[in-house]
Design a protein around this motif. Structure first.
Motif, PDB file in Angstrom:
ATOM      1  N   HIS A  39      -0.282  -7.299 123.136  1.00 57.10           N
ATOM      2  CA  HIS A  39      -1.052  -8.767 122.317  1.00 57.10           C
ATOM      3  C   HIS A  39      -2.621  -7.883 123.333  1.00 57.10           C
ATOM      4  O   HIS A  39      -3.679  -8.682 122.703  1.00 57.10           O
ATOM      5  CB  HIS A  39      -0.570  -9.465 122.242  1.00 57.10           C
ATOM      6  CG  HIS A  39       0.064 -10.034 121.487  1.00 57.10           C
ATOM      7  ND1 HIS A  39      -0.666 -10.516 119.854  1.00 57.10           N
ATOM      8  CD2 HIS A  39       0.825  -9.461 120.452  1.00 57.10           C
ATOM      9  CE1 HIS A  39       0.966 -10.998 119.341  1.00 57.10           C
ATOM     10  NE2 HIS A  39       1.273 -10.065 119.522  1.00 57.10           N
ATOM     11  N   ALA A 207      -0.111  -7.371 117.235  1.00 57.30           N
ATOM     12  CA  ALA A 207      -0.950  -6.898 118.301  1.00 57.30           C
ATOM     13  C   ALA A 207      -1.915  -6.688 117.662  1.00 57.30           C
ATOM     14  O   ALA A 207      -3.186  -8.167 117.698  1.00 57.30           O
ATOM     15  CB  ALA A 207      -0.376  -5.672 118.985  1.00 57.30           C
ATOM     16  N   ALA A 210      -3.686  -9.971 115.707  1.00 53.07           N
ATOM     17  CA  ALA A 210      -4.530 -10.847 117.343  1.00 53.07           C
ATOM     18  C   ALA A 210      -5.661 -10.944 118.004  1.00 53.07           C
ATOM     19  O   ALA A 210      -6.187 -11.251 117.645  1.00 53.07           O
ATOM     20  CB  ALA A 210      -3.127 -10.961 118.602  1.00 53.07           C
TER      21      ALA A 210
END
Length: 253
Positions: A39, A207, A210
């Motif tokens: 992330h 990820a 995000a």
């Protein structure tokens, strides 16, 4: 405009109950360490400017509850030159799985922002009587003030259930700004203080999503907004039924 992300604890799947609040519902918000690193890498590659609110940063990484993984999370942020927001449930300080006073002081010393997350972490904060909301904010701010030497400026609402009373009582308790779990970037003034929304991260959040939140991608933010509002309607109609469904889904995940 700040795009703020909500994380919680970071722990391997088989050790989720060792940090933060235990149980399958809380576990849905805890990322595996390798996933968390992915992330952060994705956010860095997105070009989002990560910093602290309300200093004007484009993206802010926030961590709710005050679980024991916060120190390791801070290490990961610092390797990238970032600082984060850590919101502490003061009633859990020094208990198994949570930070103690030294841990809170260490975060602040390292340049991270430490704020309140209520004292006892009520699931439906916005449903509490005003007097109880005020007591939660006051106790959290006073406890952190004793640890840090000065009371924190900001706080975040626990449990994801926000009402204007939450901001008004936070302001009355002395907080200067508040973050919610509402997935929006527009800064509002409620109760005389700035109120900033945030975008929730689950253990299952890719990820890439995000990173999209951090850079303000509209499609991903709109999807979360629709999902969040559907949940809010369910919470208001029948909180008990909503919690039962949430626990069932958590056990299956």
């Amino acid at each position: 405009m700040t795009f703020a992300l909500i994380y919680h604890d970071v722990a391997p799947r088989d050790a989720r109950d060792s940090v933060g609040f235990p149980g399958p519902v809380a576990g849905r918000y805890k990322l595996d360490p390798a996933d968390f690193e992915r992330h952060l890498d994705a956010v860095a590659e997105s070009g989002a400017e990560v910093g602290l609110f309300p200093d004007g940063a484009a993206a802010a990484l926030t961590f709710d509850d005050g679980g024991g993984s916060a120190v390791h999370v801070a290490d990961a942020l610092e390797r990238r030159g970032w600082r984060g927001h850590f919101f502490i449930t003061t009633g859990k300080l020094g208990t198994p799985g949570f930070l103690d006073a030294d841990g809170v002081r260490d975060l602040a010393r390292r340049g991270h922002s430490v704020g309140g997350h209520s004292h006892s972490h009520p699931t439906y904060f916005g449903r509490l009587p005003r007097a109880e909301q005020l007591d939660e904010w006051r106790r959290s701010r006073e406890a952190l003030g004793e640890i840090l030497g000065s009371a924190p400026a900001g706080a975040s609402v626990p449990g994801g259930f926000f009402t204007p009373d939450a901001a008004e009582t936070a302001a009355e308790a002395g907080y200067g700004w508040l973050m919610t779990s509402e997935p929006e970037s527009r800064l509002r003034t409620i109760g005389g203080i700035p109120v900033q929304g945030r975008y929730t991260i689950w253990a299952s959040t890719p990820a890439s999503t995000a990173a999209a939140y951090a850079r303000g991608a509209r499609v991903q933010r709109a999807r979360l907004w629709v999902e969040w509002n559907a949940k809010q309607r369910a919470k208001r109609v029948s909180p008990s039924a909503f919690e039962a469904v949430r626990r069932l889904r958590a056990r299956r995940s």
